[in-house]
Design an enzyme around this catalytic site. Sequence first.
Site, PDB file in Angstrom:
ATOM      1  CD  GLU A 160      -3.090  -1.060   2.186  1.00  0.00           C
ATOM      2  OE1 GLU A 160      -4.003  -1.484   2.067  1.00  0.00           O
ATOM      3  OE2 GLU A 160      -2.558  -0.528   3.231  1.00  0.00           O
ATOM      4  CB  CYS A 165       8.312  12.778   2.011  1.00  0.00           C
ATOM      5  SG  CYS A 165       9.605  13.118   3.081  1.00  0.00           S
ATOM      6  CD  GLU A 313      -4.295  -5.639   2.723  1.00  0.00           C
ATOM      7  OE1 GLU A 313      -5.031  -4.865   3.226  1.00  0.00           O
ATOM      8  OE2 GLU A 313      -3.031  -5.314   2.687  1.00  0.00           O
ATOM      9  CE  LYS A 362      -6.582  -4.229  21.579  1.00  0.00           C
ATOM     10  NZ  LYS A 362      -5.952  -4.103  22.722  1.00  0.00           N
TER      11      LYS A 362
END
Length: 694
Positions: A160, A165, A313, A362
């Site tokens: 991904e 920056c 995904e 989680k």
Amino acid sequence: MQIFDYKKEGIPKQKSLFYGADYNLDQWLEYPEILEEDIALMHEAGVTSASIGIFSWSAIEPREGHYDFSWLDAIMDRFAEEGLLVFLATPSGSKPFWMSEKYPEIRRVDSKGVRENSGHRHNHCVTSRIYRNKVSEINKILAKRYKGHPALALWHIGNEFSGVCYCDLCKSEFQNWLKVRYKTLDNLNKKWWTSFWGHTFSSWSEIPLQDPSIDSLAVDFLRFMNDQHISFIKNEIESVKSIDPSVPCTTNFMATHYDTDYWRWSEIVDIVSNDLYPLHDDRNDVHKRSIASDFMHSLMRGMSGGKPWMLMECSPSSVNWSKVNKLKRPNVHRQEVLQAIVNGADTIHYFQWRKGRGGFEKYHGAVVDHEGSNSSQIFKECAAIGRELKLLEAIKGGLCPKAEVAIIYDWESRWALGASKGPINLNDKYPYASDLYTHNCQKQFYALTTAGLSVDQISKKSCFDGYKLLVVPSLYILDEDMELKLNDFVNKGGILVGTFLTAYVNETNLCHLGGFPAKSMRKLFGIWNEGMDYLFPDESIDVKDTNPDPELALNGNCSTVVEQINLEGASSLAEANSDFHKGFPIITKNKSNKGSAYYLGAQFEDKILVNFYKTLKQNHNLNDSNEGLELPEGVVLRKRGSKEGDIYFLFNYLNTISKINFGSEDWMNLSEDGYLSGIVELEPYATIILKKLG
């Protein structure tokens, strides 16, 4: 050694549809029993493959120059023994703490000039030579170690990639990039219109990375960062292919992510892959969210050139990062998987296989819950999908039929529109895109789909041959090449649909002179737009059909953006009917040579757009993607080729029962091994797989 053309021949080791997940065993090294438990569960669920090592750099290299491959060797070897395949990731997505502390330049600098702390992920500076070298080094070590390994099927490059920056390294490289692009400072000043507010540059070193008052700079900075990401990814690909060029490489895209022009990224990977997390809340407009997923899948089909691609995904249940994290309702997850399959995916992978005990994700959905067994409803659903995918083996490698209709999705128009002060921001209004540009593209896609038309998505560089209808929603940038291609398309007999905010600026975000839509587009559409009215969220303008068809009338309202259009050869199909806009044409048609050019001068409610495209479908003899079936709004029929002929998928995207009349047509229900005729009821979110006989 035989080298494959992956875009033509697919992944050499793929013998079936890939089904699996991200597998983060490096989080479970203190639990040696987990690997064997997971292998047993993977077999039960029908898993064929797993993405491994995505965030594992600190587990592979816990200290600089000190490596531990024991756990990774164990996975690779056990997978090979069990007939499972590995998408082995390069670990650049998350750098180790020891590295980011020792080499601070690899940490990004934010827009306020503050260098980020160590931690998080996907936040490296893509310009940093130190980080590029470190990534190349670890990639070569991995490639040498696992070259020829029987479990290795694919290199999963990073993860991904995204973001920008503002460090001094990026600033220096950006200034060099500008020198190559513009040659002279005078030319840059001219192209950027820097005389505004007296911002003319006298030295390349004066040019900053950001200045909101110079919108040309903002667009070029995104182009530059996109080039830096491409260069970084190519560096990664070259590092593994220098060791073994026989294994294909991919990196997972994120659909319509703002600062990543995936049309260009798709040119450097062997296989296109995508991550997608549609959010269903089981309330209003659930079908629009599902068709928005179709929109993303269509984009991947376009980037893969119509070849199979990978859903790298998705979540089998909920996510953990939305404002409200709902569990998926019955039938929804199966529907999402089959949506991807019919749109050309030959891979379905989840994030994640097993929920971790701690950290940010989680509570993110997974096939195996913290409880750890096969007892959960989610595991049972995933196992059922695994069995169903085995029954669909004939579809692997099958192509999606080329549509007669295409939408051009253009990141640079999106950037230029986003950088320009004026159009309103729709951040909190829509489930995927947070910008006016992408929302308009999705509205056109939704209306086309509801009108019973299949839609491809293509880029400005794509060949338009073979398409009858081309839709260019808010194609804000008009460059010379695109101008010529659009004129040629219409002159040869094509049907062109443009919308508000089309053909306003050039490639450096300077407004074209001579009126909007600009240059020859004014003549092609036969209109002149003399002004834009941006409406408040609760404000709308009435729309009246000028020659109403009782069934397909263009009556209703429009919102957000309304252009004031004057006819210059075009005819009016609908006009504004309230406020001071009353009487202005708002939907127009212009005959041009052999073709026609339509213009939609506002953001219309769905029923107007659907009727508009149904009218075009009738008047221009466009193929009916519904195969003659009368489908209610929110029910969609799609098809994909297979070794056994075309396979159809009928989706009920609604949270209510839908009734479909199959009449006496010969349809075989492959989902239940029977035939369909007469009235058939579809449960909420149901999907049936069909074959048309005769």
